[in-house]
Design an enzyme around this catalytic site. Structure first.
Site, mmCIF file in Angstrom:
data_model
loop_
_atom_site.group_PDB
_atom_site.id
_atom_site.type_symbol
_atom_site.label_atom_id
_atom_site.label_comp_id
_atom_site.label_asym_id
_atom_site.label_seq_id
_atom_site.Cartn_x
_atom_site.Cartn_y
_atom_site.Cartn_z
ATOM 1 N N LYS A 115 -6.285 -7.708 -3.250
ATOM 2 C CA LYS A 115 -7.722 -7.536 -3.019
ATOM 3 C C LYS A 115 -8.214 -8.460 -1.908
ATOM 4 O O LYS A 115 -8.900 -8.034 -0.977
ATOM 5 C CB LYS A 115 -8.496 -7.792 -4.312
ATOM 6 C CG LYS A 115 -10.001 -7.575 -4.181
ATOM 7 C CD LYS A 115 -10.696 -7.755 -5.527
ATOM 8 C CE LYS A 115 -12.200 -7.566 -5.385
ATOM 9 N NZ LYS A 115 -12.901 -7.712 -6.685
ATOM 10 N N GLY A 153 -9.500 -6.814 -10.409
ATOM 11 C CA GLY A 153 -8.091 -6.465 -10.374
ATOM 12 C C GLY A 153 -7.585 -5.799 -11.633
ATOM 13 O O GLY A 153 -6.873 -4.797 -11.591
ATOM 14 N N ARG A 154 -7.969 -6.324 -12.787
ATOM 15 C CA ARG A 154 -7.449 -5.780 -14.046
ATOM 16 C C ARG A 154 -8.073 -4.436 -14.412
ATOM 17 O O ARG A 154 -7.667 -3.813 -15.385
ATOM 18 C CB ARG A 154 -7.636 -6.795 -15.167
ATOM 19 C CG ARG A 154 -9.060 -7.334 -15.326
ATOM 20 C CD ARG A 154 -9.031 -8.606 -16.170
ATOM 21 N NE ARG A 154 -10.314 -9.258 -16.319
ATOM 22 C CZ ARG A 154 -10.827 -10.119 -15.449
ATOM 23 N NH1 ARG A 154 -10.186 -10.375 -14.311
ATOM 24 N NH2 ARG A 154 -11.981 -10.717 -15.676
ATOM 25 N N LYS A 213 -3.536 -22.300 -8.702
ATOM 26 C CA LYS A 213 -3.188 -21.760 -7.380
ATOM 27 C C LYS A 213 -3.517 -22.780 -6.286
ATOM 28 O O LYS A 213 -2.732 -22.972 -5.341
ATOM 29 C CB LYS A 213 -3.940 -20.457 -7.138
ATOM 30 C CG LYS A 213 -3.458 -19.297 -7.986
ATOM 31 C CD LYS A 213 -4.453 -18.160 -8.043
ATOM 32 C CE LYS A 213 -4.713 -17.534 -6.708
ATOM 33 N NZ LYS A 213 -5.603 -16.356 -6.821
ATOM 34 N N HIS A 256 12.133 -6.227 -35.647
ATOM 35 C CA HIS A 256 13.317 -7.061 -35.771
ATOM 36 C C HIS A 256 13.181 -8.343 -34.973
ATOM 37 O O HIS A 256 14.185 -9.029 -34.722
ATOM 38 C CB HIS A 256 14.552 -6.269 -35.328
ATOM 39 C CG HIS A 256 14.874 -5.126 -36.230
ATOM 40 N ND1 HIS A 256 15.772 -5.223 -37.275
ATOM 41 C CD2 HIS A 256 14.388 -3.868 -36.286
ATOM 42 C CE1 HIS A 256 15.840 -4.061 -37.916
ATOM 43 N NE2 HIS A 256 14.997 -3.222 -37.327
ATOM 44 N N GLU A 263 -7.660 -12.546 -19.649
ATOM 45 C CA GLU A 263 -8.358 -12.941 -18.426
ATOM 46 C C GLU A 263 -9.846 -12.651 -18.538
ATOM 47 O O GLU A 263 -10.677 -13.353 -17.964
ATOM 48 C CB GLU A 263 -7.760 -12.212 -17.216
ATOM 49 C CG GLU A 263 -8.110 -12.871 -15.889
ATOM 50 C CD GLU A 263 -7.242 -12.371 -14.746
ATOM 51 O OE1 GLU A 263 -6.267 -13.052 -14.388
ATOM 52 O OE2 GLU A 263 -7.547 -11.288 -14.216
ATOM 53 N N GLU A 302 1.649 -15.040 -3.750
ATOM 54 C CA GLU A 302 2.834 -14.349 -4.260
ATOM 55 C C GLU A 302 3.062 -13.031 -3.522
ATOM 56 O O GLU A 302 4.187 -12.703 -3.115
ATOM 57 C CB GLU A 302 2.686 -14.091 -5.760
ATOM 58 C CG GLU A 302 2.575 -15.327 -6.617
ATOM 59 C CD GLU A 302 1.129 -15.773 -6.848
ATOM 60 O OE1 GLU A 302 0.887 -16.489 -7.834
ATOM 61 O OE2 GLU A 302 0.250 -15.398 -6.026
#
Length: 536
Positions: A206, A266-267, A504, A383, A352, A212
């Site tokens: 964005k 973003g999410r 960050k 399990h 978030e 990253e």
């Protein structure tokens, strides 16, 4: 909605109601055999059953009062109208506009945003179609047969989930992969076996400053250049961003850039150009079906009354579990292999959005907010961590998600067992097993305590008819609106994420100056040992 949550009349009534005591879940179900039929809600194709949550009709009525006091319905309207509901950034949170029909008018700053949304969808469709039918070629004239999408957080989790969940719609001669982790091994794996001449890289950021993603983009561009030459490599990279000037400075021209509106978090960005790789994977018509499924839930949340409004009711129950019953986490267990990435997606969406300790007024919250979200696909989870769910000291509410039909098992041999397991776990969590029941089965007395289950552990069942694009869209939009509901009740901003910024900032500072004098002793020792191991 601002102001204190816990001083309201509805909240006070809920506290009093909780303190009066709620009957155990087993008794609630036994005394009311039609409870699931009565409380279950159909949201589009989804059936949502909260009957195994520790709520009564009185609880639900009081939660509805709380929703009214906290103006939940009005808050949704403000959001969908494009008002600046992301208060700390002063912008709208208008992800619902990404799936609005072309005739709808939604204005931001006096400008109707819907035409631009559909123009972007058209550009995405043109590119995806040309790749899928072999017309899109690279710099050497070879058809593009692989797309690698680079992004992290919301630019990765939603698209990766959607591509996996709908992989049965994938085109056999196309490869679509995702890379997010700063660890170079992730990118190496994503590019493994691909040829630069037939690969398109999609860089999703964005801000186009995400370390990253830009690090991966530089490495991917270097991989392209090694195979094609620097000049030709540029034809194999496209950008998705809200900062086209930065992508252009990176070397991606406007004609290869898809703009992401600034008002999309973003999410919440899967329906935007961030979903370009998904559109390539499943085809434009299926992608539009995904958006239509999300739109269906948008309309439901905007019109259904509180106690028949699936996302709102789930959000209110989340508040009840977290703030009034003290449940610190929630497990998400999809009994569907293709939904195995759903818990990771929901971790970001929920944690978030709801991991906030400050209200919209800038004050400390006066009640616990977002729960820890975790989980994995069932039956694997049974399990792994179900021991804790059944007999651990913490009570963990669960979402158990089932799918009725799948093309992978048309006769239902696997699905029948999967749904039997889902139903059995829900029943076991609810009813448990008493000491008397264990003893009656012939268990030795010294083992009876170990084989006793307390029960009274809440769960919600969500049943899907099948994993179609529309149904997936409905499921994801339900969780989106559920999250916004809880945030509205708590009076926090679900659309910002300042908590990710400090780490960050410090990472950039350490990378730029590892010998800086302001690092603490532990950091200095870590970096010293790292350099020693690296031989630098």
């Amino acid at each position: 909605m601002t102001g204190s949550t816990t001083t309201s009349a509805a909240w006070t009534a809920l506290v009093r109601h909780r303190d009066d005591g709620i009957a155990p879940l087993g008794k609630l179900l036994t005394d009311d055999p039609g409870r699931a039929t009565r409380l279950g809600i159909e949201v589009g194709d989804l059936w949502i059953d909260p009957s195994r949550q520790q709520v009564t009709d009185t609880t639900l009525a009081l939660l509805a009062d709380l929703a009214d006091e906290r103006s939940v319905a009005a808050s949704f309207q403000r959001m969908m109208d494009g008002q600046p509901v992301n208060a700390t950034e002063g912008i709208p949170a208008l992800h619902t506009a990404l799936r609005a029909p072309g005739h709808e008018v939604i204005r931001v700053g006096g400008v109707d945003v819907v035409p631009a949304v559909h123009a972007t969808l058209d550009r995405m469709s043109d590119l995806a179609t040309s790749i899928r039918d072999g017309r899109r070629t690279g710099a050497t004239g070879e058809p593009i047969t692989a797309v690698v999408s680079l992004g992290i957080g919301g630019s990765h989790l939603g698209p990766a989930l959607a591509a996996e969940a709908l992989s049965h719609l994938a085109q056999a001669d196309l490869t679509v992969r995702f890379s997010s982790n700063l660890d170079g091994a992730d990118l190496v794996e994503a590019l493994d076996g691909l040829e630069p001449a037939s690969t398109l890289i999609v860089v999703c950021s964005k801000s186009f400053t995400t370390v990253e993603t830009l690090t991966a983009a530089q490495s991917a561009r270097g991989w392209l250049a090694e195979g094609l030459g620097v000049d030709r490599a540029a034809e194999h990279v496209v950008a998705v961003t809200a900062s086209p000037e930065r992508s252009e400075a990176f070397g991606i021209p406007a004609e290869l850039t898809f703009e992401l509106p600034q008002w999309v978090g973003g999410r919440f960005s899967l329906p935007s150009a961030v979903g370009l790789a998904v559109m390539v994977a499943i085809g434009p018509p299926a992608f539009m079906e995904l958006l239509a499924g999300m739109r269906l839930v948008d309309e439901h949340v905007a019109t259904a009354p509180t106690l028949r409004n699936g996302p709102v009711l789930l959000g209110l129950i989340d508040v009840w579990n977290r703030s009034l019953l003290g449940r610190t986490s929630m497990a998400v267990v999809p009994y569907a292999h293709r939904l195995k990435l759903l818990p990771a997606y929901l971790q970001q969406l929920s944690m978030e959005s709801l991991g906030k300790g400050t209200t919209l007024d800038g004050l400390a919250v006066d009640t616990p907010t977002g729960a820890v979200v975790w989980g994995t696909a069932g039956t694997d989870g049974q399990h792994a961590f179900f021991q804790l769910l059944h007999q651990g000291t913490d009570v963990v509410p669960c979402d158990l998600i089932g799918v009725a039909r799948t093309a992978a098992d048309p006769r239902g041999a696997h699905q029948n067992l999967l749904l039997a397991n889902l139903a059995a776990q829900a029943a076991a969590l609810t009813h448990g097993r008493t000491r008397a029941e264990v003893a009656a089965g012939g268990t030795p007395p010294d083992l009876v305590p170990h084989r006793t289950f307390a029960g009274n552990r809440p769960s919600t069942t969500i049943l899907l008819p099948e994993l179609t694009p529309s149904v997936l869209g409905q499921l994801l939009a339900t969780y989106e609106h559920r999250t916004v509901t809880a945030a509205t009740v708590w009076g926090i901003d679900p659309f910002d994420q300042w908590g990710v910024e400090l780490g960050k900032e410090l990472a950039s500072r350490i990378a730029a100056d590892p010998d800086g004098g302001d690092h603490d002793g532990s950091t200095i020792e870590l970096l010293r040992r790292y350099r020693e191991l690296r031989g630098t």
